[in-house]
Design an enzyme around this catalytic site. Structure first.
Site, PDB file in Angstrom:
ATOM      1  N   GLY A  61       0.839  -1.198   0.000  1.00 48.34           N
ATOM      2  CA  GLY A  61       0.000   0.000   0.000  1.00 48.34           C
ATOM      3  C   GLY A  61       0.868   1.239   0.000  1.00 48.34           C
ATOM      4  N   GLN A  66       3.253  10.012   0.643  1.00 54.19           N
ATOM      5  CA  GLN A  66       4.543   9.344   0.853  1.00 54.19           C
ATOM      6  C   GLN A  66       5.527   9.602  -0.286  1.00 54.19           C
ATOM      7  OE1 GLN A  66       2.444   5.416   1.949  1.00 54.19           O
ATOM      8  NE2 GLN A  66       4.353   5.300   3.093  1.00 54.19           N
ATOM      9  N   CYS A 109       5.637  -0.039   7.184  1.00 59.41           N
ATOM     10  CA  CYS A 109       5.320   1.130   6.369  1.00 59.41           C
ATOM     11  C   CYS A 109       6.544   1.487   5.540  1.00 59.41           C
ATOM     12  CB  CYS A 109       4.935   2.290   7.286  1.00 59.41           C
ATOM     13  SG  CYS A 109       4.510   3.799   6.406  1.00 59.41           S
ATOM     14  N   LEU A 110       6.322   1.784   4.270  1.00 60.02           N
ATOM     15  CA  LEU A 110       7.456   2.118   3.401  1.00 60.02           C
ATOM     16  C   LEU A 110       8.154   3.403   3.861  1.00 60.02           C
ATOM     17  CD1 LEU A 110       5.958   1.208  -0.102  1.00 60.02           C
ATOM     18  CD2 LEU A 110       7.597  -0.103   1.266  1.00 60.02           C
ATOM     19  N   HIS A 151      -4.695   1.748   7.343  1.00 60.44           N
ATOM     20  CA  HIS A 151      -3.327   2.270   7.456  1.00 60.44           C
ATOM     21  C   HIS A 151      -3.101   3.389   6.429  1.00 60.44           C
ATOM     22  CE1 HIS A 151       1.237   1.459   7.776  1.00 60.44           C
ATOM     23  NE2 HIS A 151       1.117   2.275   6.744  1.00 60.44           N
ATOM     24  N   GLU A 152      -3.541   3.151   5.191  1.00 57.40           N
ATOM     25  CA  GLU A 152      -3.295   4.145   4.124  1.00 57.40           C
ATOM     26  C   GLU A 152      -4.181   5.383   4.299  1.00 57.40           C
ATOM     27  OE1 GLU A 152      -0.708   3.769   2.512  1.00 57.40           O
ATOM     28  OE2 GLU A 152      -0.414   1.661   2.994  1.00 57.40           O
ATOM     29  N   HIS A 155      -2.642   7.702   6.613  1.00 60.02           N
ATOM     30  CA  HIS A 155      -1.608   8.547   5.991  1.00 60.02           C
ATOM     31  C   HIS A 155      -2.216   9.844   5.451  1.00 60.02           C
ATOM     32  CE1 HIS A 155       2.216   6.452   5.986  1.00 60.02           C
ATOM     33  NE2 HIS A 155       1.674   5.323   5.538  1.00 60.02           N
TER      34      HIS A 155
HETATM   35 NI    NI Z   1       2.472   3.367   5.542  1.00 59.91          NI
END
Ligand code: NI
Length: 186
Positions: A61, A66, A109-110, A151-152, A155
């Site tokens: 995701g 990001q 998380c990236l 989660h996304e 963000h």
């Molecule tokens: Ni994330």
């Protein structure tokens, strides 16, 4: 209204890999993203770059913020390795229902590389969003997909999954990234 919001990869045109913003650079990550007015060519180009960036990382995701674009856009693909890719594009996603039951997943998380921690979230959700063609959808999700969606969407509101773990653990990971940056390791 199309029933299946998942899109075959063949739809995608040009794509580019964009740098992913990571801790300790929280200034952009903490921004609240703005809704898109419509899903136009410009939005589709961001979507497609996000997807390629996410696959390359690899991740399941990614939110536009990001990659430094504070718009309410998310890409997801929770297909397992070896399974056919099933990308999902969500513009202006909203959680319209959550279950009372909670589930727990080990999240990563990236933007917080190499850190994983168990997080509890509602087990099932319903989300409303526009797809890559601007078509409206309401979709029910459970399990990993429900977790990933939440989660996304976090963000888009400037929330990171480390905000949902203990303060002790959060402070520890933030310090780790600050230290790594000082030492020139980021
Ligand atoms: Ni994330």
């Amino acid at each position: 209204m199309p029933v299946d919001p998942f899109l075959p990869l063949a739809y995608l045109t040009r794509m580019a890999i964009r740098p992913i913003i990571t801790l300790p650079d929280e200034k952009i990550l903490r921004q609240v993203s703005k809704p898109v007015k419509s899903v136009d060519e410009g939005v589709r180009a961001v979507f497609d770059d996000m997807l390629e960036t996410m696959y390359k990382a690899p991740g399941i995701g990614l939110a536009a913020v990001q990659i430094g674009v504070p718009q309410r856009l998310i890409v997801l693909d929770v297909a397992r390795e070896g399974e056919e890719k099933r990308p999902l594009f969500l513009a202006n996603p909203e959680v319209i229902w959550t279950s009372e039951e909670f589930g727990e997943y080990e999240e990563g998380c990236l933007s917080i590389p190499d850190f994983y921690e168990m997080v509890q979230r509602p087990r099932d959700v319903k989300v409303r969003f526009l797809d890559r063609l601007g078509e409206p959808h309401e979709m029910a999700a459970s399990g990993l997909l429900a977790t990933c969606l939440q989660h996304e969407i976090d963000h888009l509101n400037g929330i990171l999954f480390i905000d949902r773990i203990s303060k002790l653990k959060r402070d520890r990971v933030v310090k780790k990234f600050q230290k790594a940056q000082k030492l020139g390791k980021l």
